[in-house]
Scaffold this motif. Structure first.
Motif, mmCIF file in Angstrom:
data_model
loop_
_atom_site.group_PDB
_atom_site.id
_atom_site.type_symbol
_atom_site.label_atom_id
_atom_site.label_comp_id
_atom_site.label_asym_id
_atom_site.label_seq_id
_atom_site.Cartn_x
_atom_site.Cartn_y
_atom_site.Cartn_z
ATOM 1 N N GLN A 153 -27.891 23.397 -63.102
ATOM 2 C CA GLN A 153 -28.826 22.663 -62.318
ATOM 3 C C GLN A 153 -28.433 21.258 -61.736
ATOM 4 N N ILE A 154 -27.487 20.562 -62.516
ATOM 5 C CA ILE A 154 -27.001 19.216 -62.083
ATOM 6 C C ILE A 154 -26.091 19.548 -60.775
ATOM 7 N N ARG A 155 -25.470 20.553 -60.834
ATOM 8 C CA ARG A 155 -24.500 21.092 -59.832
ATOM 9 C C ARG A 155 -25.265 21.278 -58.736
ATOM 10 N N PHE A 156 -26.149 22.053 -58.601
ATOM 11 C CA PHE A 156 -27.182 22.402 -57.243
ATOM 12 C C PHE A 156 -27.666 20.902 -56.916
ATOM 13 N N LEU A 157 -28.149 19.873 -57.762
ATOM 14 C CA LEU A 157 -28.556 18.878 -57.367
ATOM 15 C C LEU A 157 -27.725 17.972 -56.551
ATOM 16 N N GLY A 158 -26.386 18.023 -57.188
ATOM 17 C CA GLY A 158 -25.307 17.407 -56.350
ATOM 18 C C GLY A 158 -25.103 17.999 -55.206
ATOM 19 N N GLY A 159 -25.187 19.305 -55.092
ATOM 20 C CA GLY A 159 -24.923 20.048 -53.543
ATOM 21 C C GLY A 159 -26.002 19.601 -52.629
ATOM 22 N N ALA A 160 -27.532 19.823 -53.177
ATOM 23 C CA ALA A 160 -28.115 19.235 -52.335
ATOM 24 C C ALA A 160 -28.203 17.903 -51.771
ATOM 25 N N ILE A 161 -27.784 16.993 -52.435
ATOM 26 C CA ILE A 161 -27.466 15.560 -52.058
ATOM 27 C C ILE A 161 -26.495 15.415 -51.126
ATOM 28 N N GLY A 162 -25.291 16.313 -51.586
ATOM 29 C CA GLY A 162 -23.982 16.228 -50.509
ATOM 30 C C GLY A 162 -24.435 16.808 -49.233
ATOM 31 N N LEU A 163 -25.321 17.740 -49.345
ATOM 32 C CA LEU A 163 -25.511 18.432 -48.012
ATOM 33 C C LEU A 163 -26.503 17.303 -47.284
ATOM 34 N N ALA A 164 -27.330 16.761 -47.860
ATOM 35 C CA ALA A 164 -28.166 15.586 -47.078
ATOM 36 C C ALA A 164 -27.345 14.778 -46.587
ATOM 37 N N ILE A 165 -26.348 13.942 -47.348
ATOM 38 C CA ILE A 165 -25.425 13.145 -46.945
ATOM 39 C C ILE A 165 -24.597 13.479 -45.797
ATOM 40 N N PRO A 209 -19.321 18.273 -52.518
ATOM 41 C CA PRO A 209 -18.316 18.932 -51.379
ATOM 42 C C PRO A 209 -18.264 20.475 -51.484
ATOM 43 N N TYR A 210 -18.572 21.144 -52.414
ATOM 44 C CA TYR A 210 -18.629 22.408 -52.361
ATOM 45 C C TYR A 210 -19.521 22.939 -51.269
ATOM 46 N N ASN A 211 -20.855 22.581 -51.413
ATOM 47 C CA ASN A 211 -21.955 22.693 -50.386
ATOM 48 C C ASN A 211 -21.478 22.762 -49.137
ATOM 49 N N VAL A 212 -20.962 21.174 -49.016
ATOM 50 C CA VAL A 212 -20.682 20.717 -47.592
ATOM 51 C C VAL A 212 -19.562 21.682 -46.823
ATOM 52 N N VAL A 213 -18.539 22.088 -47.781
ATOM 53 C CA VAL A 213 -17.374 23.287 -47.129
ATOM 54 C C VAL A 213 -18.205 24.400 -46.752
ATOM 55 N N LEU A 214 -19.243 24.988 -47.546
ATOM 56 C CA LEU A 214 -19.457 26.186 -47.298
ATOM 57 C C LEU A 214 -20.611 26.114 -46.021
ATOM 58 N N VAL A 215 -21.158 25.055 -46.074
ATOM 59 C CA VAL A 215 -22.188 24.768 -44.701
ATOM 60 C C VAL A 215 -21.322 24.424 -43.505
ATOM 61 N N TYR A 216 -20.628 23.201 -43.287
ATOM 62 C CA TYR A 216 -20.163 22.832 -42.565
ATOM 63 C C TYR A 216 -18.799 23.283 -41.911
ATOM 64 N N PHE A 231 -17.703 15.786 -38.467
ATOM 65 C CA PHE A 231 -17.054 16.682 -39.342
ATOM 66 C C PHE A 231 -16.128 16.000 -40.210
ATOM 67 N N ASN A 232 -15.226 15.198 -39.305
ATOM 68 C CA ASN A 232 -14.255 14.410 -40.168
ATOM 69 C C ASN A 232 -14.871 13.264 -41.170
ATOM 70 N N THR A 233 -15.899 12.520 -40.878
ATOM 71 C CA THR A 233 -16.508 11.846 -41.418
ATOM 72 C C THR A 233 -17.069 12.339 -42.912
ATOM 73 N N GLN A 234 -17.820 13.379 -42.535
ATOM 74 C CA GLN A 234 -18.257 14.034 -43.834
ATOM 75 C C GLN A 234 -17.450 14.496 -44.810
ATOM 76 N N LEU A 235 -16.225 14.933 -44.577
ATOM 77 C CA LEU A 235 -15.196 15.499 -45.376
ATOM 78 C C LEU A 235 -14.536 14.191 -45.960
ATOM 79 N N ILE A 236 -14.495 13.020 -45.226
ATOM 80 C CA ILE A 236 -13.777 11.871 -45.866
ATOM 81 C C ILE A 236 -14.636 11.343 -47.093
ATOM 82 N N VAL A 237 -16.006 11.528 -46.743
ATOM 83 C CA VAL A 237 -17.092 11.055 -47.816
ATOM 84 C C VAL A 237 -17.051 11.933 -48.838
ATOM 85 N N MET A 238 -16.843 13.419 -48.810
ATOM 86 C CA MET A 238 -16.550 14.185 -49.649
ATOM 87 C C MET A 238 -15.347 13.958 -50.612
ATOM 88 N N ILE A 239 -14.436 13.307 -50.228
ATOM 89 C CA ILE A 239 -13.220 13.106 -50.677
ATOM 90 C C ILE A 239 -13.520 12.252 -52.060
#
Length: 298
Positions: A208-220, A85-92, A259-267
């Protein structure tokens, strides 16, 4: 070897999530091949790490003994799920501000300060408070998880907004506060949970694992957006109309729902911090910062 296998597994899963619905479908040979290679890479990574864990003089990236350290596993899982969710919020969220709220690129960046700046302030405050007040890590993590999840849930309602609302900044502040509380504790708690011999590699791993989670979150999130655009805008975005994309009402509608669906998934990712935090729960005195070494703090 461990680093190469970890990078391979990370790159492959991000690649398949980014490219599916854009370059190929989930049922295609390319997607299946990437998924299989991802699984093989991660299995090989853990097999190699646990093999060398038993060899004197070898320093694994992920020691086998970590599997029996329940509090540390809780920290790692929390760090992974909070990255998405951190990366998704920063980007989207800035993209959302420009596309749906008619903000300029500069205004969209300023709009995000309510999230990123507050997260940094909250992380600093929780570090000081936890160190001086001996506040158990699990309590702060539970509070941070709750506040962060509520904030992400509120942010998911912005996508359908028309025009600017002051409450939008408030939602970003709430989410940023929860993010900062959690990130601050994750970094602070590491020396007090792992053994002294693992401190160096553990400090790098939790980041590192937070970066990995962020990369996967952005990809999703990218996969959600691309998939919805392909399904609902087929025939709308011709080459002649591409420069008019932001003026197209249907395009804006699809972006809003995406955008709505992205953030719902991040919940879901944010809420996953709750069971991960509970792994730190133990009988008797809870883990907290003190003046002693990591093993003494238990």
């Amino acid at each position: 070897m461990g680093s190469l296998l970890m990078m391979a597994g990370s790159f492959l899963i991000v690649a398949v999530l980014n490219e599916t619905n854009l370059a190929f479908s989930w049922s295609s040979r390319d997607a299946i091949a990437l998924l299989v290679l991802t699984g093989v890479s991660w299995i090989a990574f853990f097999a190699w790490e646990w093999y060398i864990s038993g060899i004197p003089g070898k320093d694994p990236i992920f020691p086998k003994r970590w599997l029996s350290d329940r509090p540390w596993l809780g920290i790692l899982i929390s760090s992974f799920v909070i990255g998405a969710p951190y990366n998704v919020v920063l980007v989207y969220v800035p993209q959302q501000a420009q596309l749906l709220l008619d903000k300029s690129s500069l205004d969209a960046g300023i709009y995000l300060i309510g999230y990123s700046a507050i997260a940094a302030v909250a992380a600093a405050i929780v570090n000081i408070a936890s160190s001086r007040g001996r506040i158990p890590f699990i309590y702060t993590l539970l509070v941070g998880c709750t506040v962060h999840t509520v904030g992400i849930g509120l942010l998911s309602t912005i996508a359908t907004s028309r025009g600017f609302h002051p409450a939008d900044i408030g939602y970003l502040v709430i989410a940023g506060t929860g993010m900062g509380l959690t990130m601050g504790v994750l970094v602070l708690s590491t020396p007090y949970i792992v053994e002294d011999r693992d401190l160096a590699i553990a400090t790098g791993t939790v980041i590192q694992i937070r970066f990995l989670g962020g990369a996967i979150g952005l990809a999703i999130a990218s996969n959600i957006l691309n998939g919805r655009l392909v399904r609902r805008l087929h025939g709308v975005l011709t080459s002649h109309e591409l420069h008019l994309v932001l003026e197209n009402t249907e395009v804006k509608s699809v972006f809003a729902s995406s955008f709505n669906t992205q953030l719902i998934v991040m919940i879901g990712f944010a809420a996953a911090q709750l069971p991960a935090s509970l792994l730190l729960l133990k009988a008797g005195r809870q883990l907290a910062a003190n003046k002693h070494s990591g093993t003494d703090s238990r």
